[in-house]
Design an enzyme around this catalytic site. Sequence first.
Site, mmCIF file in Angstrom:
data_model
loop_
_atom_site.group_PDB
_atom_site.id
_atom_site.type_symbol
_atom_site.label_atom_id
_atom_site.label_comp_id
_atom_site.label_asym_id
_atom_site.label_seq_id
_atom_site.Cartn_x
_atom_site.Cartn_y
_atom_site.Cartn_z
ATOM 1 N N HIS A 149 4.672 1.170 6.612
ATOM 2 C CA HIS A 149 5.127 0.994 5.242
ATOM 3 C C HIS A 149 6.303 1.931 4.978
ATOM 4 C CE1 HIS A 149 1.564 3.776 5.086
ATOM 5 N NE2 HIS A 149 2.506 4.562 4.618
ATOM 6 N N GLN A 194 -3.167 -2.165 7.454
ATOM 7 C CA GLN A 194 -3.385 -3.611 7.512
ATOM 8 C C GLN A 194 -4.192 -4.083 6.303
ATOM 9 O OE1 GLN A 194 -4.720 -2.165 10.895
ATOM 10 N NE2 GLN A 194 -3.295 -3.064 12.312
ATOM 11 N N LYS A 213 0.816 -1.214 0.000
ATOM 12 C CA LYS A 213 0.000 0.000 0.000
ATOM 13 C C LYS A 213 0.847 1.261 0.000
ATOM 14 C CE LYS A 213 -2.373 -1.258 3.646
ATOM 15 N NZ LYS A 213 -1.947 -2.676 3.734
#
Length: 434
Positions: A41, A228, A16
Amino acid sequence: MTNVVVIGSQWGDEGKGKIVDWLSERADIVVRFQGGHNAGHTLVIDGTSYKLSLLPSGVVRPGKMAVIGNGVVIDPHALCAEIDKLEKQGVTITPDNLRIADNATLILSLHRELDGIREDAAASTNGGVKIGTTRRGIGPAYEDKVGRRAIRVMDLADLETLSAKVERLLTHHNALRRGLGETEISHDAIMQELTSVADRVLPFRDTVWLMLDRERRAGSRILFEGAQGSLLDIDHGTYPFVTSSNTVAGQAAAGSGMGPGSLGYILGITKAYTTRVGEGPFPTELTDEIGQFLGERGREFGTVTGRKRRCGWFDAALVRQSVATNGITGIALTKLDVLDGLDELKICVGYTLDGEEIDHLPASQGQQARVVPRYITLEGWKESTVGARKWADLPAQAIKYVRQVEELIGAPVALLSTSPERDDTILVTDPFED
């Protein structure tokens, strides 16, 4: 022009960060709407890596507004540490580019401690269910939110009211700690913990729902950034091996204060194979040399925890469920290049449960443990897909694999990622213009 919600369609770690960063150039505002600093991330911009776990991706890009919505639980000390780290990398973070919902719940040290105590107790108890929590206090903070005893960002501005709220919170937590054989926590310790960060956090607070409504009416492009994955959703995931919040697209509305009609395009980030961190069912998991190959080639280690991810074949049945529960408009298929060089590829199209064929993963924990995946097999490709930026750059069998995925999950590929580099992306549909 529309607003875009980015969610993970699997168990998280779908890539993502890269896609959100790629989209954030087209957005005016980037909003986090659930979770906490338990998911992270890495963004790579002009050769510099930025590791984010709580702050929205837009915060590293000049001219973008980053927003932490009311659906997020915030560890104020972790927030300050993350801001400090980014500022050392040259990123300027002020109320001009970061706003925090005044009604967002705070994570305290007592939440982190309780998280660890419970996980250790589960691990040492015969028959205990170890969830695989990151021990960052996310679950206990959400429990206090639902129990209507949470401390929220706005409470830091009123010390007199805050004192009474801390007293109420400790009535609950000290009773728990006594039952668990732990020492009680003093009122003064929690007050000191909160007041020590109040002056740093309060300048960022805002009535976020009102600000977002104003920006929407003014025509701003809003990007909602999920954390998530959908299969970790507290309702729709592989319970109890899930996170403590709703991770599906509908939470973008509830967790930011914007109405569902304002969400627009739902982009599901989907890895070309499947990974999972921690405990829980994983029907297509590979524990052989192919699973090891996927893990090594895909560099499958958690950004926040560093834990090695479990790897397996693409599970179309699970992603098909995510398409339905999120209302996914299109997917961004990531890490296709990791499959380069394999002689054959398998895709799970459904399961067998106690001798009966089913097309979805059941909600029952016991049944989830007994399902056996049903596969189709496709020919692999030897050519490299790394860095492909148009369909013509892809091997014929790679295109066939992508088309098969689209057909099986019932959603089109809007973006195709062929390396960690942000520009190595094939754009089929621009979600902001769809």
